[in-house]
Design a protein around this motif. Structure first.
Motif, PDB file in Angstrom:
ATOM      1  N   THR A 156       2.543  13.215  -3.487  1.00 39.60           N
ATOM      2  CA  THR A 156       2.225  11.927  -4.114  1.00 39.60           C
ATOM      3  C   THR A 156       0.957  12.013  -4.953  1.00 39.60           C
ATOM      4  O   THR A 156       0.934  11.572  -6.093  1.00 39.60           O
ATOM      5  N   ASN A 157      -0.087  12.575  -4.362  1.00 43.43           N
ATOM      6  CA  ASN A 157      -1.383  12.653  -5.037  1.00 43.43           C
ATOM      7  C   ASN A 157      -1.946  14.063  -4.950  1.00 43.43           C
ATOM      8  O   ASN A 157      -1.634  14.792  -4.008  1.00 43.43           O
ATOM      9  N   SER A 158      -2.783  14.394  -5.912  1.00 39.58           N
ATOM     10  CA  SER A 158      -3.450  15.691  -5.888  1.00 39.58           C
ATOM     11  C   SER A 158      -4.965  15.483  -5.922  1.00 39.58           C
ATOM     12  O   SER A 158      -5.440  14.467  -6.419  1.00 39.58           O
ATOM     13  N   GLY A 186       0.972  11.411   4.555  1.00 38.51           N
ATOM     14  CA  GLY A 186       0.561  11.083   3.180  1.00 38.51           C
ATOM     15  C   GLY A 186       1.320   9.884   2.644  1.00 38.51           C
ATOM     16  O   GLY A 186       1.672   8.976   3.391  1.00 38.51           O
ATOM     17  N   GLY A 187       1.606   9.924   1.338  1.00 38.22           N
ATOM     18  CA  GLY A 187       2.319   8.819   0.705  1.00 38.22           C
ATOM     19  C   GLY A 187       3.809   8.847   1.003  1.00 38.22           C
ATOM     20  O   GLY A 187       4.429   7.814   1.226  1.00 38.22           O
ATOM     21  N   GLY A 188       4.384  10.049   1.019  1.00 32.01           N
ATOM     22  CA  GLY A 188       5.833  10.127   1.190  1.00 32.01           C
ATOM     23  C   GLY A 188       6.311  11.163   2.184  1.00 32.01           C
ATOM     24  O   GLY A 188       7.500  11.285   2.438  1.00 32.01           O
ATOM     25  N   GLY A 226       6.240   8.179   5.170  1.00 30.74           N
ATOM     26  CA  GLY A 226       4.868   8.144   4.670  1.00 30.74           C
ATOM     27  C   GLY A 226       4.410   6.742   4.336  1.00 30.74           C
ATOM     28  O   GLY A 226       5.080   5.760   4.690  1.00 30.74           O
ATOM     29  N   GLY A 227       3.283   6.678   3.650  1.00 33.34           N
ATOM     30  CA  GLY A 227       2.657   5.398   3.320  1.00 33.34           C
ATOM     31  C   GLY A 227       3.585   4.469   2.540  1.00 33.34           C
ATOM     32  O   GLY A 227       3.513   3.245   2.687  1.00 33.34           O
ATOM     33  N   ASP A 228       4.459   5.051   1.710  1.00 33.28           N
ATOM     34  CA  ASP A 228       5.381   4.210   0.910  1.00 33.28           C
ATOM     35  C   ASP A 228       6.242   3.326   1.814  1.00 33.28           C
ATOM     36  O   ASP A 228       6.615   2.216   1.425  1.00 33.28           O
ATOM     37  N   ALA A 276       1.379  -4.975  -2.255  1.00 34.77           N
ATOM     38  CA  ALA A 276       1.641  -4.607  -0.860  1.00 34.77           C
ATOM     39  C   ALA A 276       0.764  -3.426  -0.445  1.00 34.77           C
ATOM     40  O   ALA A 276       0.193  -3.425   0.654  1.00 34.77           O
ATOM     41  N   GLU A 277       0.629  -2.442  -1.322  1.00 36.13           N
ATOM     42  CA  GLU A 277      -0.200  -1.275  -0.981  1.00 36.13           C
ATOM     43  C   GLU A 277      -1.661  -1.714  -0.799  1.00 36.13           C
ATOM     44  O   GLU A 277      -2.333  -1.278   0.138  1.00 36.13           O
ATOM     45  N   LYS A 278      -2.101  -2.599  -1.677  1.00 38.89           N
ATOM     46  CA  LYS A 278      -3.473  -3.098  -1.582  1.00 38.89           C
ATOM     47  C   LYS A 278      -3.676  -3.837  -0.246  1.00 38.89           C
ATOM     48  O   LYS A 278      -4.667  -3.638   0.441  1.00 38.89           O
ATOM     49  N   ALA A 279      -2.689  -4.667   0.106  1.00 39.34           N
ATOM     50  CA  ALA A 279      -2.783  -5.436   1.364  1.00 39.34           C
ATOM     51  C   ALA A 279      -2.825  -4.482   2.551  1.00 39.34           C
ATOM     52  O   ALA A 279      -3.636  -4.636   3.471  1.00 39.34           O
ATOM     53  N   LYS A 280      -1.949  -3.464   2.518  1.00 40.55           N
ATOM     54  CA  LYS A 280      -1.907  -2.482   3.608  1.00 40.55           C
ATOM     55  C   LYS A 280      -3.266  -1.805   3.769  1.00 40.55           C
ATOM     56  O   LYS A 280      -3.763  -1.652   4.895  1.00 40.55           O
ATOM     57  N   ILE A 281      -3.854  -1.394   2.655  1.00 41.58           N
ATOM     58  CA  ILE A 281      -5.148  -0.702   2.696  1.00 41.58           C
ATOM     59  C   ILE A 281      -6.221  -1.639   3.261  1.00 41.58           C
ATOM     60  O   ILE A 281      -7.038  -1.235   4.091  1.00 41.58           O
ATOM     61  N   LEU A 313      -5.758  -4.022   5.343  1.00 38.64           N
ATOM     62  CA  LEU A 313      -5.527  -4.234   6.777  1.00 38.64           C
ATOM     63  C   LEU A 313      -6.000  -3.055   7.636  1.00 38.64           C
ATOM     64  O   LEU A 313      -6.025  -3.147   8.854  1.00 38.64           O
ATOM     65  N   SER A 314      -6.384  -1.965   6.995  1.00 37.67           N
ATOM     66  CA  SER A 314      -6.958  -0.855   7.764  1.00 37.67           C
ATOM     67  C   SER A 314      -8.371  -1.196   8.209  1.00 37.67           C
ATOM     68  O   SER A 314      -8.894  -0.597   9.143  1.00 37.67           O
ATOM     69  N   THR A 315      -9.013  -2.149   7.510  1.00 41.42           N
ATOM     70  CA  THR A 315     -10.375  -2.523   7.911  1.00 41.42           C
ATOM     71  C   THR A 315     -10.501  -4.009   8.254  1.00 41.42           C
ATOM     72  O   THR A 315     -11.422  -4.391   8.965  1.00 41.42           O
ATOM     73  N   VAL A 318      -5.082  14.155   8.470  1.00 41.55           N
ATOM     74  CA  VAL A 318      -4.997  14.438   7.033  1.00 41.55           C
ATOM     75  C   VAL A 318      -4.093  13.381   6.406  1.00 41.55           C
ATOM     76  O   VAL A 318      -3.121  12.953   7.030  1.00 41.55           O
ATOM     77  N   GLY A 319      -4.394  12.993   5.153  1.00 34.34           N
ATOM     78  CA  GLY A 319      -3.520  12.060   4.429  1.00 34.34           C
ATOM     79  C   GLY A 319      -4.010  10.625   4.549  1.00 34.34           C
ATOM     80  O   GLY A 319      -4.473  10.197   5.616  1.00 34.34           O
ATOM     81  N   GLY A 320      -3.903   9.898   3.432  1.00 26.80           N
ATOM     82  CA  GLY A 320      -4.447   8.539   3.355  1.00 26.80           C
ATOM     83  C   GLY A 320      -3.899   7.604   4.420  1.00 26.80           C
ATOM     84  O   GLY A 320      -4.609   6.712   4.901  1.00 26.80           O
ATOM     85  N   SER A 321      -2.631   7.814   4.827  1.00 28.22           N
ATOM     86  CA  SER A 321      -2.018   6.866   5.767  1.00 28.22           C
ATOM     87  C   SER A 321      -2.563   7.002   7.188  1.00 28.22           C
ATOM     88  O   SER A 321      -2.287   6.148   8.033  1.00 28.22           O
ATOM     89  N   THR A 322      -3.342   8.059   7.452  1.00 28.90           N
ATOM     90  CA  THR A 322      -3.936   8.170   8.790  1.00 28.90           C
ATOM     91  C   THR A 322      -5.128   7.217   8.933  1.00 28.90           C
ATOM     92  O   THR A 322      -5.754   7.169   9.979  1.00 28.90           O
ATOM     93  N   ARG A 323      -5.422   6.464   7.864  1.00 26.51           N
ATOM     94  CA  ARG A 323      -6.478   5.443   7.986  1.00 26.51           C
ATOM     95  C   ARG A 323      -5.933   4.186   8.662  1.00 26.51           C
ATOM     96  O   ARG A 323      -6.682   3.291   9.012  1.00 26.51           O
ATOM     97  N   ILE A 324      -4.623   4.092   8.812  1.00 26.39           N
ATOM     98  CA  ILE A 324      -4.033   2.911   9.451  1.00 26.39           C
ATOM     99  C   ILE A 324      -4.403   2.943  10.941  1.00 26.39           C
ATOM    100  O   ILE A 324      -4.082   3.924  11.641  1.00 26.39           O
ATOM    101  N   PRO A 325      -5.082   1.891  11.430  1.00 25.84           N
ATOM    102  CA  PRO A 325      -5.557   1.935  12.830  1.00 25.84           C
ATOM    103  C   PRO A 325      -4.436   2.201  13.840  1.00 25.84           C
ATOM    104  O   PRO A 325      -4.641   2.943  14.802  1.00 25.84           O
TER     105      PRO A 325
HETATM  106  P1  AMP Z   1      -2.087  10.982   0.267  1.00 24.52           P
HETATM  107  O1  AMP Z   1      -0.707  11.470  -0.059  1.00 24.52           O
HETATM  108  O2  AMP Z   1      -2.773  11.694   1.324  1.00 24.52           O
HETATM  109  O3  AMP Z   1      -2.932  10.783  -0.966  1.00 24.52           O
HETATM  110  O4  AMP Z   1      -1.881   9.510   0.879  1.00 24.52           O
HETATM  111  C1  AMP Z   1      -1.509   8.457   0.077  1.00 24.52           C
HETATM  112  C2  AMP Z   1      -1.074   7.317   0.962  1.00 24.52           C
HETATM  113  O5  AMP Z   1      -2.162   6.881   1.774  1.00 24.52           O
HETATM  114  C3  AMP Z   1      -0.609   6.127   0.156  1.00 24.52           C
HETATM  115  O6  AMP Z   1       0.571   5.608   0.715  1.00 24.52           O
HETATM  116  C4  AMP Z   1      -1.775   5.165   0.329  1.00 24.52           C
HETATM  117  O7  AMP Z   1      -1.350   3.822   0.212  1.00 24.52           O
HETATM  118  C5  AMP Z   1      -2.236   5.476   1.725  1.00 24.52           C
HETATM  119  N1  AMP Z   1      -3.604   5.035   1.989  1.00 24.52           N
HETATM  120  C6  AMP Z   1      -4.740   5.365   1.320  1.00 24.52           C
HETATM  121  N2  AMP Z   1      -5.804   4.747   1.853  1.00 24.52           N
HETATM  122  C7  AMP Z   1      -5.341   3.987   2.881  1.00 24.52           C
HETATM  123  C8  AMP Z   1      -5.960   3.083   3.824  1.00 24.52           C
HETATM  124  N3  AMP Z   1      -7.282   2.843   3.801  1.00 24.52           N
HETATM  125  N4  AMP Z   1      -5.155   2.491   4.744  1.00 24.52           N
HETATM  126  C9  AMP Z   1      -3.829   2.705   4.761  1.00 24.52           C
HETATM  127  N5  AMP Z   1      -3.199   3.542   3.913  1.00 24.52           N
HETATM  128  C10 AMP Z   1      -3.939   4.171   2.976  1.00 24.52           C
END
Ligand code: AMP
Length: 595
Positions: A12-14, A194-196, A222-224, A260-265, A267-269, A334-341
């Motif tokens: 998803t991201n680099s 991660g994202g997917g 993933g996060g999607d 929705a992605e913004k709301a999800k992020i 809700l992590s805090t 590892v990965g952005g979605s692990t920020r979800i509590p």
């Molecule tokens: P990555 O592939 O590691 O870049 O992860 C991207 C995914 O992490 C996407 O689905 C983002 O929406 C999600 N993400 C990034 N920051 C947060 C956050 N603070 N809380 C929940 N999900 C997040």
């Protein structure tokens, strides 16, 4: 000293990182962001877009916007499930590889070429940041990537004009970022959401050696998925309140997904978040808006199934590594979605350990790759990094049995020879089938390739002596050589799979990619202009919906197209901005003075 970049080339991201003054730093891209979407698009006019700019126009140009290409790189279509192939762009399944058709260019690309465009952007932005050209990088891949996928990733680097100094496993990079290599024999579970995609790896780490004990995961989780359940929730709520179904309105869906992605992020805090989308659709009685509140508790209820789906791969990876949770020393996120509590709570409950998360989970893989880059460039000196072969390698012998030449967990680089012979009298040639795996029977293991050694002098069976040498380089790429001792006749193959690009192909792709990069630079200004224009039009449209009787604005909107030329742009922009200001003025509540 030449810098070596660490690149996490994600689905998803680099992310790019580099050692600066003995510490790894993450490099911001040209848009000022620390992560870059791994998205490439070609516009109707043939312009190349990479990263955020490509992601943003995906909904209006889905067939020419290439994302999740990592799923297809070096992959055999037969080995990928039907759902994993579902993307909106045309995918051509060849016998051993995928190709991607770009309708706007009427051109076919390999996944390597598309990934190369992402790598080219990352390296270009990094060169700008560092103020010096960079031509070398360490690139990470999932631990389960096979030789073909690793080689294809290297080729993508080559097409982008980068020398890939080393390919390393993502969980290895994450462990490196935490300095776990310096400890003695720790067992580390790397949980990467991660994202997917979702990957779990169990490693044994220590004294510079990283051994991947097991991998498990789900390539479609993933996060999607979390974004999608919030979108569904909002759609249902809107339909219930307004009686309008929005599921077929792609513009509305795109806006909903972003929100929705913004709301999800958030809700992590936060415990709750407000969701507001003005003018989501128009009706004869006027525009409709979405206004909703989502609490973390409700979000966790909605996503309970997704969260629970993360449980099984962790248990699987532990059991494959023959470990119980009490034998784990470290858990790394590892990965952005692990920020979800709720995800962090799940990991804690399965492993009984507080996860290590001091390094940013979006960046930890790139940071580890930069550390490895620093080791190779000489900037980091206190680490000795050794990787191991995850699976045994060998050849097929009489009766379909696999004879192992290199056993699993051998430290690479390595080279080993074994002698084989013919199975029949007067046999003039031998077919060498190269195998990877732990099973006894060749048919239960994976065949990495075959080649023939010919010209063996006629002799009774078992008499000829054929020396077979397996050579694995630092990137885990294997070369197999067979030599007839009597004649010295030799045949070799580098195992990159049959989808491997030829040197000629790579050369051609390099020059095409360079050509596009030059074009891209030339046209970037015009793309930015039309983006800005679209933005302005969007804003004026909103104002127009508030005041549909305004004839002047109606004419202005009808007259405007986003693909105007640059000369016209400045004139029209002024007109639009003027109109906007006027509306802003009318919308401003009257001040006391004007009353
Ligand atoms: P990555 O592939 O590691 O870049 O992860 C991207 C995914 O992490 C996407 O689905 C983002 O929406 C999600 N993400 C990034 N920051 C947060 C956050 N603070 N809380 C929940 N999900 C997040």
């Amino acid at each position: 000293m030449q810098k070596i970049l660490g690149i996490d080339l994600g689905t998803t991201n680099s992310v790019v990182s580099v050692i600066e003054g003995s510490q790894p730093v993450v490099i911001r891209n040209i848009d000022g962001l620390r992560t870059t979407p791994s998205v490439v698009a070609y516009t109707k006019k043939g312009d190349l877009l990479v990263g955020q700019i490509a992601k943003r126009q995906a909904v209006i140009n889905p067939e020419n916007t290439f994302y999740s290409v990592k799923r297809f790189i070096g992959t055999n279509p037969k080995e990928l499930s039907a759902t994993a192939k579902e993307v909106p762009y045309p995918l051509i399944e060849e016998e051993n590889s995928f190709k991607i058709k770009c309708l706007n260019l009427d051109k076919v690309f390999t996944p390597e070429e598309i990934s190369a465009q992402v790598l080219r952007k990352l390296a270009g932005d990094a060169s700008r940041f560092l103020g010096q050209p960079v031509s070398q990088a360490v690139v990470t891949v999932p631990a389960y990537f096979n030789d073909t996928q690793r080689q294809a990733t290297k080729d993508a680097g080559k097409i982008a004009g980068l020398e890939v100094s080393r390919i390393i496993n993502e969980p290895t990079a994450a462990s490196l970022a935490y300095g776990l290599d310096k400890k003695t024999n720790e067992r580390v579970l790397v949980f990467d959401l991660g994202g997917g995609t979702f990957d779990v790896s169990v490693l044994e780490v220590g004294d510079g050696i990283f051994e991947v004990l097991s991998t498990a995961g789900d390539t479609r989780l993933g996060g999607d998925d979390f974004d999608r359940i919030i979108v569904d929730y909002l759609l249902d709520d809107f339909e219930k309140k307004e009686g309008i179904a929005l599921r077929k309105d792609s513009q509305a869906l795109q806006r909903l997904t972003e929100v929705a992605e913004k709301a999800k992020i958030e809700l992590s805090t936060l415990d709750e978040t407000k969701i507001n989308i003005p003018f989501i659709t128009g009706t004869p009685t006027g525009p409709k808006h979405i206004a909703s509140v989502l609490t973390r508790v409700e979000f966790e209820k909605l996503s309970a199934q997704i969260i629970d789906n993360c449980r099984k791969p962790v248990e699987q990876a532990l059991s494959d590594a023959r470990l119980t949770k009490d034998k784990l020393d470290q858990v790394v996120l590892v990965g952005g979605s692990t920020r979800i509590p709720a995800i962090q709570a799940l990991v804690k409950s399965i492993t009984d350990k507080a996860p290590n998360q001091t390094v940013n989970p979006d960046e930890v893989v790139a940071v580890g790759a930069a550390v490895q880059g620093g080791v190779l460039s000489g900037e980091v000196t206190d680490i000795l990094l050794l990787d191991v072969t995850p699976l045994s390698l060998g050849v097929e012998t009489l009766g379909g049995i696999m004879a192992k030449v290199i056993t699993r967990n051998t430290t690479v680089p390595t080279k080993k020879s074994e002698y084989f012979s013919t199975s029949q009298d007067n046999q003039p040639s031998v077919q060498i089938n190269i195998l990877q795996g732990e099973r006894e029977l060749a048919s239960d293991n994976k065949s990495l390739g075959e080649f023939k050694l010919e010209g063996i002098p006629l002799a009774p069976r078992s008499v000829p002596k054929i020396e077979v040498t397996f050579d694995i380089d630092v990137n885990g790429i294997l070369t197999v050589r067979a030599k007839d001792n009597a004649t010295g006749a030799e045949q070799s193959v580098t195992v990159e799979g049959s989808s491997k690009l030829s040197e000629d192909d790579i050369e051609r792709m390099i020059s095409e990619a360079e050509q596009f990069a030059a074009q891209d630079k030339e046209r970037r200004e015009s793309i930015e202009v039309s983006n800005e224009m679209e933005n302005l039009i969007g804003k004026v449209k909103v104002k127009f919906e508030e005041d549909p009787t305004n004839e002047g604005l109606k004419i202005l909107l009808k007259d405007l197209k986003s693909d105007i030329n640059i000369e016209d742009f400045e004139k029209r922009k002024a007109a639009l901005e003027q109109a906007q200001q006027k509306f802003a003025f009318f919308n401003t509540p009257p001040t006391e003075e004007s009353n």
